[in-house]
Design a protein around this motif. Structure first.
Motif, PDB file in Angstrom:
ATOM      1  N   VAL A  19      45.638   7.555 -18.992  1.00  0.00           N
ATOM      2  CA  VAL A  19      45.401   7.486 -17.544  1.00  0.00           C
ATOM      3  C   VAL A  19      46.509   6.708 -16.854  1.00  0.00           C
ATOM      4  CG1 VAL A  19      43.844   6.616 -15.758  1.00  0.00           C
ATOM      5  CG2 VAL A  19      42.914   7.694 -17.808  1.00  0.00           C
ATOM      6  N   SER A  20      46.951   5.603 -17.463  1.00  0.00           N
ATOM      7  CA  SER A  20      48.021   4.801 -16.862  1.00  0.00           C
ATOM      8  C   SER A  20      48.762   4.042 -17.954  1.00  0.00           C
ATOM      9  CB  SER A  20      47.462   3.820 -15.831  1.00  0.00           C
ATOM     10  OG  SER A  20      46.630   2.860 -16.449  1.00  0.00           O
ATOM     11  N   CYS A  21      50.016   3.696 -17.655  1.00  0.00           N
ATOM     12  CA  CYS A  21      50.848   2.925 -18.584  1.00  0.00           C
ATOM     13  C   CYS A  21      51.777   2.053 -17.754  1.00  0.00           C
ATOM     14  CB  CYS A  21      51.632   3.864 -19.488  1.00  0.00           C
ATOM     15  SG  CYS A  21      52.705   3.020 -20.678  1.00  0.00           S
ATOM     16  N   CYS A  22      51.547   0.742 -17.792  1.00  0.00           N
ATOM     17  CA  CYS A  22      52.307  -0.185 -16.946  1.00  0.00           C
ATOM     18  C   CYS A  22      52.967  -1.276 -17.792  1.00  0.00           C
ATOM     19  CB  CYS A  22      51.386  -0.847 -15.916  1.00  0.00           C
ATOM     20  SG  CYS A  22      50.497   0.329 -14.880  1.00  0.00           S
ATOM     21  N   VAL A  42      47.986   0.013 -21.455  1.00  0.00           N
ATOM     22  CA  VAL A  42      47.619   1.426 -21.374  1.00  0.00           C
ATOM     23  C   VAL A  42      46.112   1.565 -21.162  1.00  0.00           C
ATOM     24  CG1 VAL A  42      47.510   3.604 -22.647  1.00  0.00           C
ATOM     25  CG2 VAL A  42      49.535   2.146 -22.841  1.00  0.00           C
ATOM     26  N   LYS A  43      45.748   2.391 -20.178  1.00  0.00           N
ATOM     27  CA  LYS A  43      44.347   2.749 -19.966  1.00  0.00           C
ATOM     28  C   LYS A  43      44.162   4.213 -20.371  1.00  0.00           C
ATOM     29  CE  LYS A  43      43.461  -0.512 -16.177  1.00  0.00           C
ATOM     30  NZ  LYS A  43      43.028  -0.666 -14.759  1.00  0.00           N
ATOM     31  N   GLN A  45      41.383   7.682 -20.894  1.00  0.00           N
ATOM     32  CA  GLN A  45      40.212   8.317 -20.292  1.00  0.00           C
ATOM     33  C   GLN A  45      38.930   7.774 -20.933  1.00  0.00           C
ATOM     34  OE1 GLN A  45      40.521  10.565 -17.750  1.00  0.00           O
ATOM     35  NE2 GLN A  45      38.291  10.509 -17.481  1.00  0.00           N
ATOM     36  N   GLU A  77      36.636  -0.894 -17.721  1.00  0.00           N
ATOM     37  CA  GLU A  77      37.748  -0.240 -18.407  1.00  0.00           C
ATOM     38  C   GLU A  77      38.325  -1.110 -19.518  1.00  0.00           C
ATOM     39  OE1 GLU A  77      39.763   2.626 -15.115  1.00  0.00           O
ATOM     40  OE2 GLU A  77      40.199   0.492 -14.900  1.00  0.00           O
ATOM     41  N   GLU A  87      53.154   8.540 -22.257  1.00  0.00           N
ATOM     42  CA  GLU A  87      53.245   9.394 -21.074  1.00  0.00           C
ATOM     43  C   GLU A  87      51.869   9.598 -20.443  1.00  0.00           C
ATOM     44  OE1 GLU A  87      54.504  14.018 -19.981  1.00  0.00           O
ATOM     45  OE2 GLU A  87      55.035  13.127 -21.939  1.00  0.00           O
ATOM     46  N   VAL A  88      51.792   9.334 -19.142  1.00  0.00           N
ATOM     47  CA  VAL A  88      50.534   9.519 -18.413  1.00  0.00           C
ATOM     48  C   VAL A  88      50.146  10.996 -18.437  1.00  0.00           C
ATOM     49  CG1 VAL A  88      49.400   9.347 -16.159  1.00  0.00           C
ATOM     50  CG2 VAL A  88      50.940   7.522 -16.934  1.00  0.00           C
TER      51      VAL A  88
END
Length: 402
Positions: A19-22, A42-43, A45, A77, A87-88
């Protein structure tokens, strides 16, 4: 999904999406040193990796082939820390480190069982607990616990294990009347979703977000190691569950065999043998002090001594046996030109004045008070210079006194 059968992991092939990668940082302690790792939060689904919470550490595992070093919770979460970006939108398999997961399951379910029976049998409520790397601790709301109570509790928890009591998971809405009947220390402020209940059938029902076994027989065995005095008039109960008991027994046996070889006695005689050795060491220390005192009497008002083996305690024992109110004593422990320890003892005024210079000559760190100045030396190579300095300065001091 993942499937359990007799607590053996048959398959862990959970597929989800990123879902996200920061960019992020993770502070860790490695070999006693604090380090900061640069990586990514990393989040997913969805996830099968447990984020730390409820006294239980987090799961470790893999996202694809990328190791997950930490999992934390942000509201509903889970946030996974990795060192490689993902990769998102990418679909990824997630695998759990089963050995770590199962260990945590055994310790956490063991804690629920011990907590429930400690309250039922003796009225001792659990106020907190910690799942440690080697052993776990339950804080009980009692100032002490008798040895007979500890034994009764250990016997009772292991009876429940042998009875193969099922452990069920229930999900209840927060307004369900059944929620009020379960044991709980309260929900976190950012809780979201249904209430999760861990129900040890006929023994305990408790709100919990952690991972657990599905039957008490999977705990194998529980060993209560003992108790320690806790904070605020409470008692810390130390325990091991499952595989940790087996590892503890293996390590204890290995230590026992080593002691048999070193002490040349059977296991039942180890305590007596160590007691005799300690008494012998104390006798030898007294002899060493006596010899040091004789050496000082021959040398006059100042004495120096180089010891290759020993510690601060040993040097202080020697100094305590001598009249350092009138005599200056300089002791070192270590190799002649390597690092070591030092002690300067004598009249307060000259010791406080000479100590910093000794520290400088030995390239060390230390401090002093009340006629003692001691510390660590990076190099004892200049020990001769220290001795010459001390003799000159102490002679000057005694001359001024006269």
């Amino acid at each position: 999904m993942f499937v359990f059968c007799d607590n053996t992991l048959l398959s862990v092939q959970f597929v989800t999406s990123v879902v996200s990668c920061c960019p992020a940082e993770l502070k860790q302690e490695t070999n006693g040193k604090k380090v900061t790792l640069k990586g990514f939060n990393v989040k997913l689904q969805d996830t099968i990796l447990f984020p730390e919470g409820g006294g239980q550490p987090d799961d470790h595992g893999l996202i694809g082939d990328v190791p997950v070093l930490r999992v934390t919770r942000q509201g509903p979460e889970a946030v996974h820390f990795v060192c490689t970006p993902l990769e998102v939108g990418q679909e990824v398999p997630v695998k759990v480190n089963w050995e770590r997961r199962f260990d945590h399951m055994q310790q956490h379910s063991g804690q629920h069982l011990i907590t429930a029976l400690a309250e039922t049998m003796f009225g001792y409520k659990t106020t907190s607990w910690e799942l440690g790397r080697q052993r776990s601790t339950i804080e009980l709301d009692t100032p002490s616990m008798k040895a007979c109570q500890l034994q009764e509790l250990e016997e009772a928890v292991n009876v429940k294990i042998r009875d193969c009591v099922p452990v069920n998971v229930q999900l209840l809405s927060i307004d369900d009347p059944a929620v009020e009947k379960v044991r709980s220390r309260g929900l976190p402020g950012d809780h979201a979703g249904p209430i999760r209940i861990i129900d040890i059938i006929g023994v305990d029902a408790n709100m919990c977000c952690g991972t657990h076994v599905s039957n008490l027989s999977h705990l194998q065995v529980i060993k209560l190691l003992g108790t320690e005095k806790g904070k605020k008039n409470k008692t810390n109960l130390i325990f091991l569950a499952g595989n940790r008991v087996l590892k503890y027994a293996e390590k204890s046996y290995s230590t026992e065999r080593s002691l048999v070889s070193l002490l040349k006695t059977g296991p039942d005689e180890h305590v007596e043998a160590v007691d005799k050795l300690q008494k012998s060491v104390k006798t030898l220390q007294k002899v060493s002090c006596s010899l040091a005192e004789e050496h000082i009497q021959h040398c006059g008002q100042s004495a120096v001594k180089l010891l290759k083996e020993g510690d601060n305690e040993f040097m202080n024992i020697i100094a305590n046996e001598l009249n350092t109110e009138e005599t200056l004593v300089f002791l070192t422990v270590g190799e002649e030109k390597g690092p070591g320890l030092f002690l300067l003892a004598g009249p307060t005024e000259p010791v406080s004045k000479m100590g910093p210079r000794v520290l400088q000559l030995l390239q060390g760190k230390g401090a002093g008070k009340n006629g003692r100045f001691q510390g660590k030396a990076n190099s004892l190579a200049q020990r001769g210079d220290v001795e010459a300095f001390l003799r000159q300065e102490f002679n000057n001091f005694t001359t001024e006194e006269e």
